[in-house]
Design a protein around this motif. Structure first.
Motif, PDB file in Angstrom:
ATOM      1  N   SER A   1       0.817  -1.208   0.000  1.00 16.45           N
ATOM      2  CA  SER A   1       0.000   0.000   0.000  1.00 16.45           C
ATOM      3  C   SER A   1       0.857   1.267   0.000  1.00 16.45           C
ATOM      4  CB  SER A   1      -0.931  -0.002   1.222  1.00 16.45           C
ATOM      5  OG  SER A   1      -1.704   1.172   1.275  1.00 16.45           O
TER       6      SER A   1
ATOM      7  N   GLN B   1      -7.209  -0.933   2.489  1.00 14.47           N
ATOM      8  CA  GLN B   1      -6.671   0.344   2.025  1.00 14.47           C
ATOM      9  C   GLN B   1      -5.503   0.081   1.093  1.00 14.47           C
ATOM     10  OE1 GLN B   1      -6.134   3.529   4.889  1.00 14.47           O
ATOM     11  NE2 GLN B   1      -4.224   4.152   3.902  1.00 14.47           N
TER      12      GLN B   1
ATOM     13  N   ASP C   1      -3.221   6.253  -0.042  1.00 12.46           N
ATOM     14  CA  ASP C   1      -3.773   7.193   0.948  1.00 12.46           C
ATOM     15  C   ASP C   1      -5.282   7.325   0.795  1.00 12.46           C
ATOM     16  OD1 ASP C   1      -1.528   7.843   2.363  1.00 12.46           O
ATOM     17  OD2 ASP C   1      -1.002   9.566   1.101  1.00 12.46           O
ATOM     18  N   ASN C   2      -6.024   6.936   1.832  1.00 14.60           N
ATOM     19  CA  ASN C   2      -7.469   7.186   1.905  1.00 14.60           C
ATOM     20  C   ASN C   2      -8.260   6.638   0.720  1.00 14.60           C
ATOM     21  OD1 ASN C   2      -7.153   8.733   4.342  1.00 14.60           O
ATOM     22  ND2 ASN C   2      -6.359  10.400   3.061  1.00 14.60           N
ATOM     23  N   ILE C   3      -7.871   5.476   0.226  1.00 18.39           N
ATOM     24  CA  ILE C   3      -8.615   4.844  -0.861  1.00 18.39           C
ATOM     25  C   ILE C   3      -8.427   3.328  -0.750  1.00 18.39           C
ATOM     26  CG2 ILE C   3      -6.688   5.055  -2.509  1.00 18.39           C
ATOM     27  CD1 ILE C   3      -8.855   5.433  -4.711  1.00 18.39           C
ATOM     28  N   SER C   4      -9.506   2.602  -0.971  1.00 23.79           N
ATOM     29  CA  SER C   4      -9.423   1.139  -0.910  1.00 23.79           C
ATOM     30  C   SER C   4      -9.034   0.585  -2.276  1.00 23.79           C
ATOM     31  CB  SER C   4     -10.764   0.551  -0.476  1.00 23.79           C
ATOM     32  OG  SER C   4     -11.734   0.717  -1.506  1.00 23.79           O
TER      33      SER C   4
ATOM     34  N   GLU D   1     -12.092   0.658  -4.550  1.00 21.43           N
ATOM     35  CA  GLU D   1     -12.389   1.998  -5.068  1.00 21.43           C
ATOM     36  C   GLU D   1     -11.427   2.368  -6.186  1.00 21.43           C
ATOM     37  OE1 GLU D   1     -14.137   4.437  -1.249  1.00 21.43           O
ATOM     38  OE2 GLU D   1     -12.004   3.942  -1.289  1.00 21.43           O
ATOM     39  N   ARG D   2     -10.165   2.047  -5.991  1.00 22.76           N
ATOM     40  CA  ARG D   2      -9.133   2.366  -6.980  1.00 22.76           C
ATOM     41  C   ARG D   2      -9.478   1.731  -8.340  1.00 22.76           C
ATOM     42  NH1 ARG D   2      -4.062   4.195  -6.743  1.00 22.76           N
ATOM     43  NH2 ARG D   2      -4.131   4.339  -4.476  1.00 22.76           N
TER      44      ARG D   2
ATOM     45  N   THR E   1       1.008   4.402  -2.540  1.00 21.32           N
ATOM     46  CA  THR E   1       1.009   5.815  -2.150  1.00 21.32           C
ATOM     47  C   THR E   1       2.117   6.572  -2.879  1.00 21.32           C
ATOM     48  OG1 THR E   1       0.116   5.329   0.043  1.00 21.32           O
ATOM     49  CG2 THR E   1       1.305   7.404  -0.202  1.00 21.32           C
TER      50      THR E   1
END
Length: 461
Positions: A87, A194, A197-200, A203-204, A91
């Motif tokens: 992760s 995750q 930063d602040n996205i799963s 979602e990505r 980032t």
């Protein structure tokens, strides 16, 4: 360069499995005279350069990977960090956005191929550049997981384990894909964790599919037609079916010590097992797998990373195992020339984790295919290969936790290696038909050429 050629930028996820797949596709485009600008982390370029078949048309553009707190200094790719740090690499890749935007303004390409950098369409669209989300896994995976997940995203909902165990109601009716509970649990964790930063992770990928101008898949209608139509109809975007982008035969020779060992074995007698460069098994399952190979009585060549909690494969071997299989079995903990070994006439079956690249390598060679999925999209691919296409055998495992025994391993090997086994006969016949189909001279060319025509039409709009 004439007006019929394209300038294509490629920006794959900073993992060598992804970068190599993108470069393989770049070679197919360059073969037809198209120009490629290939963004790559600075140090990774040296490892990719030997696979660049058209250096006059494929230009590497090094990208400086920003340092992120928690990453080792100089870490650029997933190969530089343990799995739980992936992760942070994501980032770091997201933070290359300003540099990528500057480069795209200077390069002015026609299209950009990407996979995990969901923000790229918002960069390319104002610049008049088309974006293609290129998915290197099976289309069936996108159909099974991301299509239903996308419909929940706007509502702030997640797919439950129960929902992941069964396909959505409108899924292609003849599909064999269905997940066991432990697989659904694992996929739920993977999909909703995750990733950056602040996205799963989910979602990505959904944002990438939603915002791209088109999708590209490593597939063709004959193999995944219903799934390709299902995804295309759901998102309402042009779909590029680029074929399995078969690997170019290696130009180097197999390492002498391995060639010597394989040459002494009977044709079609060796079990070859490899789970890729990132898969790390639990020690007890690692040992059970090896004991299963021992139980077959056949020669075997295993290339696996040291399991969890160990530094070398030697310290993880079952007690007395090394002495019992002396001369008959090899267990190697480092990198081996998988393509070369897969093509060796002594190799009779390949045991893999269902990664699409390894499955493809096996399908275009002679080994029979045995699969034991470890995570993520592999749970989908194994059902596609063993269920829909019936070209592989899946090692039987407990539904609640995925545990398999040495007897399960031995039985799977016997199924494909015993000429009198009825299931084996069907699998061997289907696999041979698929191999002949995949190696047809016109198949890959047709997929690539048709996709290029669609790409040219997109650029003109």
């Amino acid at each position: 360069m004439d007006q019929s050629t394209l300038h294509i930028v490629m920006y794959p996820w900073f993992a060598f499995g992804h970068m190599n797949s993108f470069l393989n596709l770049a070679n197919k485009f360059a073969l037809r005279g198209h120009r490629i600008s290939f963004f790559t982390p600075t140090k990774a370029q040296a490892k990719l350069e030997p696979s660049n078949a058209y250096p006059n048309l494929i230009r590497f553009i090094p990208i400086v990977v920003p340092h992120v707190e928690g990453l080792p200094v100089g870490a650029e790719t997933t190969a530089d960090v343990p799995d739980d740090k992936g992760s942070l690499i994501m980032t770091a890749m997201d933070r290359t956005r300003p540099d990528v935007e500057v480069a795209l303004k200077e390069l002015k390409p026609d299209l950009v191929f990407f996979d995990f950098t969901y923000w790229l369409p918002s960069v390319t669209r104002p610049l008049g550049i088309k974006s293609v989300q290129y998915c290197i896994t099976s289309t069936a995976t996108v159909a099974y997981i991301l299509v239903p997940a996308s419909s929940r995203l706007d509502k702030g909902l997640q797919l439950s384990e129960e929902e992941l165990m069964n396909p959505p109601p409108d899924f292609p009716p003849n599909s064999s894909i269905k997940l066991h509970r432990h697989e659904a649990r694992s996929l739920s964790h993977t999909t909703y964790r995750q990733y950056g930063d602040n996205i799963s992770f989910h979602e990505r990928l959904v944002y990438s599919l939603r915002d791209a101008d088109a999708f590209g898949f490593r597939s063709c209608k004959e193999i995944e037609g219903p799934y390709c139509d299902y995804v295309g109809n759901h998102f309402g975007k042009p779909t590029l079916l680029l074929g399995l982008t078969l690997p170019t035969p290696p130009s180097t020779q197999l390492e002498e010590k391995w060639a010597k060992w394989l040459n002494q074995c009977k044709p079609g007698s060796v079990i070859f097992c490899a789970f890729g460069s990132e898969c790390v098994m639990e020690k007890n399952q690692f040992q059970e797998l090896l004991l299963g190979f021992e139980l077959t009585g056949l020669p075997f060549f295993v290339a696996l990373k040291p399991p969890t909690g160990t530094n070398t494969v030697d310290e993880a071997l079952p007690e007395g195992f090394k002495e019992r299989v002396q001369g008959r079995g090899i267990v190697e903990g480092g990198w081996v020339q998988q393509q070369h070994i897969m093509a060796h006439p002594s190799v009779g079956c390949f045991v893999g984790h269902s990664g699409l690249s390894s499955v493809t390598e096996a399908l275009i060679n002679n080994p029979q295919l045995i699969l034991i999925p470890q995570r993520g999209d592999q749970y989908i691919i194994v059902r596609l290969m063993s269920g829909d296409l019936k070209v592989a055998v899946e090692i039987e495992a407990r539904e609640e936790d995925g545990w398999y025994t040495k007897e399960n391993v031995c039985n799977a090997v016997n199924t494909v290696m015993d000429e009198n086994n009825e299931t084996g006969k069907q699998v061997r016949a289907n696999r041979l038909k698929l191999k002949e189909f995949l190696l047809r001279d016109d198949l890959e060319a047709s997929c690539i050429d048709t996709s290029l025509e669609k790409m040219k039409a997109m650029v003109k709009k």
